[in-house]
Design an enzyme around this catalytic site. Structure first.
Site, PDB file in Angstrom:
ATOM      1  N   ARG A  53      -3.282   2.467  -5.887  1.00 29.49           N
ATOM      2  CA  ARG A  53      -2.609   1.962  -4.684  1.00 29.49           C
ATOM      3  C   ARG A  53      -2.074   3.174  -3.929  1.00 29.49           C
ATOM      4  NH1 ARG A  53       1.197   4.521  -5.851  1.00 29.49           N
ATOM      5  NH2 ARG A  53       2.352   3.489  -4.203  1.00 29.49           N
ATOM      6  N   GLY A  54      -1.439   2.913  -2.778  1.00 30.41           N
ATOM      7  CA  GLY A  54      -1.052   4.008  -1.904  1.00 30.41           C
ATOM      8  C   GLY A  54      -2.177   4.236  -0.906  1.00 30.41           C
ATOM      9  N   ALA A  55      -1.818   4.303   0.381  1.00 32.13           N
ATOM     10  CA  ALA A  55      -2.846   4.305   1.428  1.00 32.13           C
ATOM     11  C   ALA A  55      -3.924   5.389   1.260  1.00 32.13           C
ATOM     12  CB  ALA A  55      -2.166   4.416   2.797  1.00 32.13           C
ATOM     13  N   ARG A  90      -7.577  -4.999   0.694  1.00 33.42           N
ATOM     14  CA  ARG A  90      -6.172  -4.892   1.104  1.00 33.42           C
ATOM     15  C   ARG A  90      -6.133  -4.671   2.619  1.00 33.42           C
ATOM     16  NH1 ARG A  90      -2.010  -1.688  -2.410  1.00 33.42           N
ATOM     17  NH2 ARG A  90      -0.677  -3.246  -1.411  1.00 33.42           N
ATOM     18  N   GLN A 203       7.437   0.068  -7.427  1.00 31.68           N
ATOM     19  CA  GLN A 203       6.733   1.361  -7.393  1.00 31.68           C
ATOM     20  C   GLN A 203       7.711   2.542  -7.491  1.00 31.68           C
ATOM     21  OE1 GLN A 203       6.086  -1.199  -5.345  1.00 31.68           O
ATOM     22  NE2 GLN A 203       3.979  -1.227  -4.639  1.00 31.68           N
ATOM     23  N   ASP A 244       1.600   3.235   5.489  1.00 34.87           N
ATOM     24  CA  ASP A 244       0.260   2.657   5.308  1.00 34.87           C
ATOM     25  C   ASP A 244      -0.508   2.601   6.613  1.00 34.87           C
ATOM     26  OD1 ASP A 244       2.075   1.487   3.085  1.00 34.87           O
ATOM     27  OD2 ASP A 244       0.001   1.371   2.381  1.00 34.87           O
ATOM     28  N   ASN A 254       5.148   0.406   6.515  1.00 33.22           N
ATOM     29  CA  ASN A 254       5.251   0.915   5.139  1.00 33.22           C
ATOM     30  C   ASN A 254       5.773  -0.205   4.246  1.00 33.22           C
ATOM     31  OD1 ASN A 254       5.016   3.106   3.230  1.00 33.22           O
ATOM     32  ND2 ASN A 254       7.236   3.177   3.175  1.00 33.22           N
ATOM     33  N   LYS A 255       5.944   0.112   2.998  1.00 32.51           N
ATOM     34  CA  LYS A 255       6.366  -0.876   1.993  1.00 32.51           C
ATOM     35  C   LYS A 255       7.576  -1.691   2.471  1.00 32.51           C
ATOM     36  CE  LYS A 255       4.719  -1.629  -1.060  1.00 32.51           C
ATOM     37  NZ  LYS A 255       3.740  -2.734  -1.061  1.00 32.51           N
TER      38      LYS A 255
HETATM   39  O1  MRU Z   1       1.471  -1.534  -2.051  1.00 31.26           O
HETATM   40  P1  MRU Z   1       1.323  -0.068  -2.264  1.00 31.26           P
HETATM   41  O2  MRU Z   1       1.900   0.411  -3.555  1.00 31.26           O
HETATM   42  O3  MRU Z   1      -0.106   0.391  -2.053  1.00 31.26           O
HETATM   43  O4  MRU Z   1       2.191   0.570  -1.108  1.00 31.26           O
HETATM   44  C1  MRU Z   1       2.300   1.965  -0.996  1.00 31.26           C
HETATM   45  C2  MRU Z   1       3.185   2.399   0.104  1.00 31.26           C
HETATM   46  O5  MRU Z   1       3.773   1.614   0.796  1.00 31.26           O
HETATM   47  C3  MRU Z   1       3.250   3.874   0.373  1.00 31.26           C
HETATM   48  O6  MRU Z   1       4.501   4.225   0.888  1.00 31.26           O
HETATM   49  C4  MRU Z   1       2.174   4.234   1.416  1.00 31.26           C
HETATM   50  O7  MRU Z   1       0.921   3.762   1.019  1.00 31.26           O
HETATM   51  C5  MRU Z   1       2.098   5.694   1.645  1.00 31.26           C
HETATM   52  S1  MRU Z   1       1.374   6.542   0.283  1.00 31.26           S
HETATM   53  C6  MRU Z   1       1.270   8.184   0.626  1.00 31.26           C
END
Ligand code: MRU
Length: 366
Positions: A53-55, A90, A203, A244, A254-255
């Site tokens: 996960r993470g963009a 996603r 996370q 993201d 973002n999250k």
């Molecule tokens: O749902 P996730 O864990 O994929 O969400 C991740 C985030 O929100 C991060 O802050 C974002 O992807 C940036 S990662 C460098």
């Protein structure tokens, strides 16, 4: 970054030149597990179920997913089908579409017989580029931290609050929000990080805290609602988060919960920075609140929580009454007006359309 003294990326090609290994993040911090992805379905599942996960990492994983698909069916139809299967995993992180478009544009321009080899090369290049982008973000963010450190008394620590995981686990290496933190720590600046636990999937508690612990960065885990209180009491010098999808106007998706941190930061004059590589900018979107699709995940992520029991077993337990339904929007949008700066690979940009266009003139749409 290092795990148990060994250097790891979050994703790598195996010696067979075909399958790909990833760190399966669902088990951290309790267990460090590596799994092998061998089919497009494996890649789609790993992204959808958040093994990765993470963009930025989602984008790189999708690129390798396209590569594996090209070994089976390198036709245009096969390419389009793989694009669709991976794209629907996603909806919010734009790096996914960016990587899929990049791969498809390249592969369409060449004969089918050459596509598999070219796809692996390009996926590896995207992965390497991500590492370089994060190093540059780290250097640019470090300058901000240095300025804050200069205003401190000798030995006084710089307190940084972060939300979710925009660390090395969310990228191929270094991370976006954490890259400046790691560099500042290496330079001897006393850093302390407040880590939001980041409900519902935690996370922050499970991934960011594990990363910082593993790299000796002083940190304190806090519940998501503590940030505003800490800011009111002068305990936070700056916020750095990842994103993201950032719009051409500088709105930051973002999250979930990031927006509330930005509001609290504004109210308390705490600088609020967002670290991002340019593939996270969606130049086609202006109004983030109205236009960015927000992923709605299962309510089970809210009503259940995973952890390690006293007996050492990893377990999932129910938190709430069985009759209570739960909503689970996974992201929110922080309007550009609440953002102090966007830390990119080219420098720190104001969160305005003009500043972003000036920094990335070749990418901006007319
Ligand atoms: O749902 P996730 O864990 O994929 O969400 C991740 C985030 O929100 C991060 O802050 C974002 O992807 C940036 S990662 C460098």
């Amino acid at each position: 970054m290092k795990v148990g003294g060994q250097h790891y990326h979050t994703i790598w090609l195996n010696e067979d030149g075909r399958s790909v290994d990833i760190i399966d993040q669902r088990w951290l911090p309790h267990e460090f597990r590596v799994v092998t992805l061998k089919t497009v379905d494996d890649f789609a599942r790993a992204i959808r179920e958040m093994w990765v996960r993470g963009a930025p990492l989602i984008g790189v994983t999708a690129a390798y997913g396209v590569a594996i698909a090209m070994t089976e069916d390198p036709s245009d139809a096969g390419l389009d089908q793989t694009w669709d299967v991976l794209h629907e995993t996603r909806p919010t992180a734009i790096n996914l579409r960016w990587a899929l478009d990049d791969m498809r544009t390249l592969l369409r321009s060449m004969p089918e017989a050459q596509r598999a080899e070219a796809a692996y090369k390009r996926a590896a290049a995207i992965a390497e580029e991500d590492v370089e982008l994060n190093r540059s973000i780290g250097r640019n963010g470090l300058e901000i931290i240095r300025e804050i450190a200069k205003r401190k008394k000798p030995g006084e620590r710089v307190n940084i609050l972060t939300h979710c995981n925009a660390g090395w686990l969310a990228t191929v290496d270094y991370g976006t929000a954490t890259a400046p933190i790691y560099l500042a720590t290496e330079e001897g600046i006393p850093i302390h990080v407040y880590v939001d636990e980041t409900r519902p999937r935690n996370q922050g508690a499970q991934l960011t805290a594990w990363e910082l612990d593993g790299h000796g960065v002083p940190h304190t885990l806090i519940v998501d609602n503590a940030g505003g209180h800490l800011m009111q009491h002068g305990d936070v010098d700056m916020v750095i988060v990842g994103t993201d999808r950032t719009t051409a106007n500088g709105d930051v998706c973002n999250k979930i919960g990031t927006y509330l941190k930005a509001l609290a930061a504004k109210d308390n004059n705490v600088p609020f920075y967002v670290a991002l590589p340019s593939p996270t900018i969606d130049w086609t979107v202006k109004d983030g609140v109205k236009e960015i699709p927000i992923e709605e995940r299962s309510g089970d992520e809210v009503t259940f929580v995973q952890g390690r029991g006293m007996d050492g077993a990893i377990m999932t337990v129910r938190l709430s009454p069985e009759g209570s339904p739960a909503a689970n929007p996974a992201f929110d949008v922080t309007p550009a007006r609440l953002i102090t700066g966007l830390i990119t690979e080219r420098g720190v940009s104001e969160a305005t359309p003009e500043a972003l266009r000036t920094m990335f003139p070749e990418r901006a749409l007319p």
